[in-house]
Write an enzyme that holds these catalytic residues in place. Structure first.
Site, short mmCIF file in Angstrom:
data_model
loop_
_atom_site.label_atom_id
_atom_site.label_comp_id
_atom_site.label_asym_id
_atom_site.label_seq_id
_atom_site.Cartn_x
_atom_site.Cartn_y
_atom_site.Cartn_z
N ARG A 44 85.78 71.52 37.16
CA ARG A 44 84.67 71.89 38.21
C ARG A 44 84.73 73.15 39.00
O ARG A 44 85.99 73.85 39.34
CB ARG A 44 84.71 70.68 39.37
CG ARG A 44 83.81 70.75 40.42
CD ARG A 44 83.62 69.53 41.20
NE ARG A 44 84.80 69.21 42.11
CZ ARG A 44 85.12 68.33 42.58
NH1 ARG A 44 84.25 67.14 42.38
NH2 ARG A 44 86.11 67.98 43.59
N LYS A 82 84.83 68.35 48.93
CA LYS A 82 83.34 67.99 49.44
C LYS A 82 83.16 67.85 51.06
O LYS A 82 82.99 66.85 51.52
CB LYS A 82 82.95 66.40 48.87
CG LYS A 82 83.10 66.45 47.20
CD LYS A 82 81.61 66.64 46.81
CE LYS A 82 81.76 66.53 45.29
NZ LYS A 82 81.05 65.36 44.54
N SER A 119 79.03 60.38 39.89
CA SER A 119 79.58 60.37 41.42
C SER A 119 78.74 59.20 42.24
O SER A 119 77.45 59.49 42.07
CB SER A 119 79.42 61.55 42.12
OG SER A 119 80.35 62.58 41.69
#
Lengths: 284, 291
Positions: B52, B150, B121
């Site tokens: 990521r 996040k 997700s």
């Protein structure tokens, strides 16, 4: 309408079928499955009864018992309509919970609401029964509440969406028969849904009476299961239900206070002695 | 499991068998390369790896993906690319992970075909069910705790983990703010797979953190004999991990019974996914004679 008993007793050749929740039934006998001496006797009684709808209860699995004590393993698959009850429930919440558990078994959505608030009489709690009926109807169940023999309550239950009402003749298992025939007659007369007399019956005569009062069907368990010969009693009740139904449809005579002779008056050979003496005295 | 329908017969990397999911986050390990850190994580027992990098250019990302592809292949673990299905194909990754953006799952599936992994997700049970129905191979359940990776996304708390434990039937991994200090409560809530990011890659010793997390997962998942539940009104200590195992333990296999856990009916097809936890109330009922 002619409803002769063609052939053997219990043969389903009668056009007198009826409907609950879209299901067409020919038998008017609902058989309970509790308290039989053995599963084998229960099965034979079921056969003798000709019942198409059978009731049973939801209970915890007995984890200490290795043998399968479930009632279903003994029953023929696919031919019967299952009517689980909510016995053991003391209020609407508990009845709804039991009803959901019963439906999750995958044997249909019929449910007999049975809520007792009193251990000695097991009489149904009218307020909670109505609440549970309303809720279960909304959840899509076919609801058949066991209720007191109160005509107004039965009307409320029908308005709440009950598919049938099941007033008791007497407290469960007492065998006292129909304690208030007036009320039952009134319920049968006014009910927009089928009336099934449930609980308290003792023998065949009570079944006849229930049907003659206008019930659509009879639910019996103890009077069959605990009879000396349950299989014979199942057949007796079945015949009684048919007899009562036929009598109801046939239309019984009115009850009179005094005799009404079966043969005509004209041409009789003599008068009653008492009447003759009275006439002599009058002439003298 | 659901993914089998995509791949009839042969199973490759699609046999999703993982318990510790590690995601790259280079900003957490200044001074160490991604390769070093991920190699340590793999040594420690990470058994699925995701690349990521939200800010890297695609060319840079492809380079990183190829590097991780080689590395994960050494360890025989699946390699997933975040967000870029096309890039996942180019790097020969095992799959892609998408968020809740419109059509992310569908588009990824169309591009990757049935054989590659698509993960999603999710932040609620509704999203989980939608992902399951949409053919996701696994889902992320989180963020369980507020997390720096996040920022701004509200934590879903352990509640959603408990819901997932009960209802989600495809593999699912708890993610978001998980570290050694809170992993146990996530496992206690019913998780069987954990994902940690900063707790692993930001640590001095990623391999040691991975080993500790793996040990917690395996002792939780195989915590045999440790659950004390209320079963049909009585206390019951059980070695069974799932409701299905409990039914088997009680010799009730094949019987027409209905199960209720903590007041909710559990459909038969969910029995094997329902993990038993201490304090849980289980009722097993059936029909008996009655009027």
């Amino acid at each position: 309408m002619r409803l002769g008993m063609h052939g053997e007793a219990g043969q389903k050749s009668t056009p007198d079928s009826w409907t609950i929740g879209g299901k067409i039934l020919t038998s008017r006998f609902f058989l309970g499955t509790g308290r039989f001496p053995s599963p084998a006797v229960m099965l034979q009684a079921l056969q003798a009864s000709g019942a198409e709808v059978i009731t049973f209860a939801v209970r915890r699995v007995n984890l200490d018992e290795v043998a399968d004590d479930s009632i279903l393993q003994h029953l023929p698959e696919g031919t019967l309509t299952y009517l689980p009850n909510t016995s053991g429930a003391n209020n609407a919440d508990e009845a709804v919970r039991i009803a959901r558990l019963a439906r999750a078994a995958g044997l249909g959505d019929w449910i007999k609401v049975e809520i007792s608030a009193d251990a000695r009489t097991l009489l149904p709690d009218p307020v909670e029964t109505l609440k549970a009926t309303e809720r279960l109807v909304k959840e899509g169940f076919t609801v058949l509440p066991y209720t007191s023999d109160d005509p107004i309550l039965c009307r409320y239950l029908a308005e709440a969406g009950a598919s049938a009402v099941m007033p008791g003749g007497a407290p469960i298992g007492t065998g006292l028969g129909i304690l208030n025939p007036y009320n039952l007659g009134l319920i049968a007369e006014q009910s927009p849904v089928p009336v099934i007399v449930d609980a308290g019956l003792g023998s065949a005569k009570d079944a006849v009476q229930a049907m003659e009062l206008g019930a659509a069907a009879v639910l019996a368990n103890t009077p069959v299961a605990k009879a000396g010969d349950p299989v014979a009693m199942a057949e007796a009740m079945s015949l009684a239900i048919r007899a009562g139904r036929l009598a109801r449809l046939a239309g019984r005579i009115p009850e009179l206070p005094y005799a009404s002779a079966s043969s005509m008056e004209a041409g009789k050979l003599s008068s009653f002695a008492a009447d003759a003496a009275w006439m002599e005295a009058a002439q003298g | 499991m659901r993914w089998r329908k995509y791949r009839k017969g042969s199973f490759g990397m699609k046999k999703l068998d993982f318990s510790l999911y590690v995601i790259t986050a280079e900003n957490y390990h200044p001074g160490k390369t991604m390769e070093e850190v991920m190699r340590e994580a793999l040594y420690g027992g990470a058994d699925i790896v995701q690349l990521r990098h939200k800010t890297a250019k695609e060319s840079e990302l492809l380079e990183k993906a190829r590097l991780l592809r080689g590395l994960t292949r050494e360890f025989g673990v699946p390699f997933i690319v975040n967000d870029y299905p096309q890039l996942a194909i180019e790097a020969d990754a095992d799959g892609v992970h998408v968020g809740q953006e419109d059509h992310g799952l569908r588009e990824a599936r169309e591009l990757l075909g049935p054989d590659r992994i698509v993960g999603v997700s999710t932040h609620s049970l509704d999203q989980a069910m939608a992902a399951e129905d949409g053919g996701a191979d696994y889902i992320g359940v989180g963020p369980v705790y507020p997390t720096g990776t996040k920022p701004g996304r509200p934590a879903v708390t352990l509640n959603y983990v408990r819901q997932a434990a009960r209802h989600v039937r495809i593999p699912w991994v708890a993610i978001g703010g998980i570290h050694l200090g809170n992993a146990q409560e996530v496992l206690d809530a019913g998780a069987t797979r954990l994902c940690a990011v900063s707790a692993i890659v930001g640590s001095e010793d990623p391999a040691a953190v991975c080993r500790s997390l793996k040990a917690m997962i395996s002792s939780s998942v195989s915590g045999a004999g440790e659950a004390e539940i209320m079963l049909n009104g009585g206390r019951h200590r059980t070695g069974s991990m799932t409701l299905q195992q409990l039914v088997e333990e009680k010799g009730l296999t094949g019987r027409r019974i209905v199960a209720e856990a903590d007041g909710t009916i559990v459909p038969r097809e969910e029995w094997s996914g329902l993990r038993l936890r201490s304090g849980m109330t289980v009722e097993l009922v059936h029909f008996v004679g009655g009027g």
